[in-house]
Design an enzyme around this catalytic site. Structure first.
Site, PDB file in Angstrom:
ATOM      1  N   GLU A 113      -2.573  13.017  15.341  1.00 31.28           N
ATOM      2  CA  GLU A 113      -3.614  12.811  14.339  1.00 31.28           C
ATOM      3  C   GLU A 113      -4.962  13.319  14.837  1.00 31.28           C
ATOM      4  O   GLU A 113      -5.705  13.965  14.091  1.00 31.28           O
ATOM      5  CB  GLU A 113      -3.719  11.320  14.005  1.00 31.28           C
ATOM      6  CG  GLU A 113      -2.534  10.756  13.235  1.00 31.28           C
ATOM      7  CD  GLU A 113      -2.514   9.252  13.184  1.00 31.28           C
ATOM      8  OE1 GLU A 113      -1.689   8.706  12.446  1.00 31.28           O
ATOM      9  OE2 GLU A 113      -3.314   8.610  13.913  1.00 31.28           O
TER      10      GLU A 113
ATOM     11  N   GLY B 122       0.823  -1.204   0.000  1.00 29.69           N
ATOM     12  CA  GLY B 122       0.000   0.000   0.000  1.00 29.69           C
ATOM     13  C   GLY B 122       0.852   1.245   0.000  1.00 29.69           C
ATOM     14  O   GLY B 122       1.940   1.282  -0.574  1.00 29.69           O
TER      15      GLY B 122
ATOM     16  N   HIS C  30       4.845   1.641  12.558  1.00 30.91           N
ATOM     17  CA  HIS C  30       3.989   2.278  13.566  1.00 30.91           C
ATOM     18  C   HIS C  30       3.887   1.293  14.723  1.00 30.91           C
ATOM     19  O   HIS C  30       3.781   0.084  14.511  1.00 30.91           O
ATOM     20  CB  HIS C  30       2.617   2.586  12.978  1.00 30.91           C
ATOM     21  CG  HIS C  30       1.658   3.250  13.924  1.00 30.91           C
ATOM     22  ND1 HIS C  30       2.052   4.200  14.854  1.00 30.91           N
ATOM     23  CD2 HIS C  30       0.317   3.120  14.079  1.00 30.91           C
ATOM     24  CE1 HIS C  30       0.993   4.614  15.530  1.00 30.91           C
ATOM     25  NE2 HIS C  30      -0.067   3.966  15.074  1.00 30.91           N
TER      26      HIS C  30
ATOM     27  N   ARG D 163      -2.145 -10.381  -1.015  1.00 31.67           N
ATOM     28  CA  ARG D 163      -3.175 -11.393  -1.214  1.00 31.67           C
ATOM     29  C   ARG D 163      -3.190 -11.824  -2.686  1.00 31.67           C
ATOM     30  O   ARG D 163      -3.223 -10.965  -3.575  1.00 31.67           O
ATOM     31  CB  ARG D 163      -4.543 -10.848  -0.816  1.00 31.67           C
ATOM     32  CG  ARG D 163      -4.728 -10.685   0.679  1.00 31.67           C
ATOM     33  CD  ARG D 163      -6.054 -10.033   1.027  1.00 31.67           C
ATOM     34  NE  ARG D 163      -6.070  -8.620   0.670  1.00 31.67           N
ATOM     35  CZ  ARG D 163      -6.720  -8.104  -0.343  1.00 31.67           C
ATOM     36  NH1 ARG D 163      -7.431  -8.871  -1.156  1.00 31.67           N
ATOM     37  NH2 ARG D 163      -6.685  -6.806  -0.588  1.00 31.67           N
TER      38      ARG D 163
END
Length: 337
Positions: free
Chosen positions: A195, A26, A108, A48
């Protein structure tokens, strides 16, 4: 004083001796995989089977396989699927292939911080977290630059976890800008708070409220859009380059006066108290538990909220105005996207 590492602090050869699996292709995954490959690293992407991301990775000339196959092949595994998907991917495909001495990496710290992933004690667990979207990580690498990043070590089984993480950071180009040392907890808690309070939650709520205030007072929506949203980039760009001092130096004295008089009316003691409560919810795990439960239920509130926000009047007005400005390379996200 924070410790910051640069190219000269990293040993590029460490990662060139590794086999690296990038799990997910991604936003961050594509940047990490391509930068690693272009730095001479033996890299494989996992996705996938049959997915668009699998096809995109193959189109870039990368070797692609299932996560289990990639994790079994690699000695360094960077987990870059979304936070909410990571525990399942880890337990089903990565954990069975974590032999002693391997390295599990993150961009993260969410799942380590909140114990939704608990790695075995005989592996290294580290983090390199670029402070930019993946497309900027890739763009800056190709331009010869880099974006700043954070480094953390959760487990140092090998005794070289930091050195290997720095070598990984060098390979994706972030040591060019500087890698600041932190912890998984600090990175996760400050990231979530930033955020919610500023970068996403605070900014969007402020923009919408100011737009609505002007429109309800009878001003044209198009003018309200320019004043409350379009010009925000101009201000942020100034702060990005030289902090708030440079922004105030660059705007008019009237605008600077409005900064000093208006800011304290918006950010009140009540606002500061709410911020502290938001931080407490992050620190004690309340926010994480709520978000995990929302995903377990199939995201009913999240999906409804997303659709509601996509249909806000400022989005309709903004899309129409941005179409008149092709030089900004406008992008339109429609409800359901």
């Amino acid at each position: 004083m924070a410790k910051i590492y640069y190219d000269a602090d990293a040993d590029p050869q460490l990662m060139r001796a590794k086999k690296v699996a990038v799990v997910g292709f991604g936003s961050q995954g594509h940047a990490h995989a391509l930068n690693l490959r272009d730095s001479g690293i033996d890299v494989r992407v996992s996705e996938r089977p049959g997915s668009k991301s699998w096809q995109k990775a193959e189109a870039q000339g990368l070797i692609v396989s299932t996560t289990g196959e990639a994790a079994n092949w690699a000695d360094t595994i960077m987990l870059l699927v979304p936070d909410t998907m990571q525990p399942k991917v880890y337990s089903e495909d990565i954990a069975p292939n974590l032999e002693a001495g391997k390295t599990l990496m993150f961009a993260h710290g969410f799942n380590i911080r909140f114990n939704t992933i608990v790695p075995p004690a005989d592996i290294d667990v580290s983090m390199i977290a670029p402070k930019a979207p993946g497309h900027r990580v890739r763009e800056l690498y190709e331009e010869g630059g880099g974006t700043p990043a954070l480094l953390a070590v959760h487990q140092d089984f090998s005794g070289k976890a930091k050195e290997n993480a720095l070598s990984y950071a060098f390979a994706i180009g972030v040591t060019r800008a500087g890698v600041l040392e932190t912890t998984f907890s600090e990175e996760t808690e400050t990231d979530l708070f930033g955020e919610q309070a500023v970068l996403c939650g605070g900014v969007t709520a402020l923009v919408k409220a100011s737009f609505e205030t002007l429109v309800e007072a009878g001003y044209q929506p198009e003018v309200a859009y320019f004043e409350c949203m379009h010009e925000l980039k101009l201000i942020v760009d100034l702060m990005y380059r030289g902090g708030m001092n440079y922004m105030r130096y660059s705007v008019s004295d009237t605008a600077e006066h409005g900064d000093y008089t208006g800011g304290p009316k918006i950010i009140t003691e009540e606002t500061r108290y709410v911020m502290s409560q938001m931080l407490k919810d992050i620190q004690d795990g309340s926010y994480a538990r709520e978000w995990i439960e929302e995903n377990r239920k199939g995201r009913p509130w999240f999906n409804a909220q997303r659709q509601r926000e996509q249909e806000h009047p400022i989005e309709k007005v903004g899309a129409e105005l941005r179409e008149m400005m092709p030089f900004i390379d406008p992008v339109t996200i429609r409800p359901g996207d």
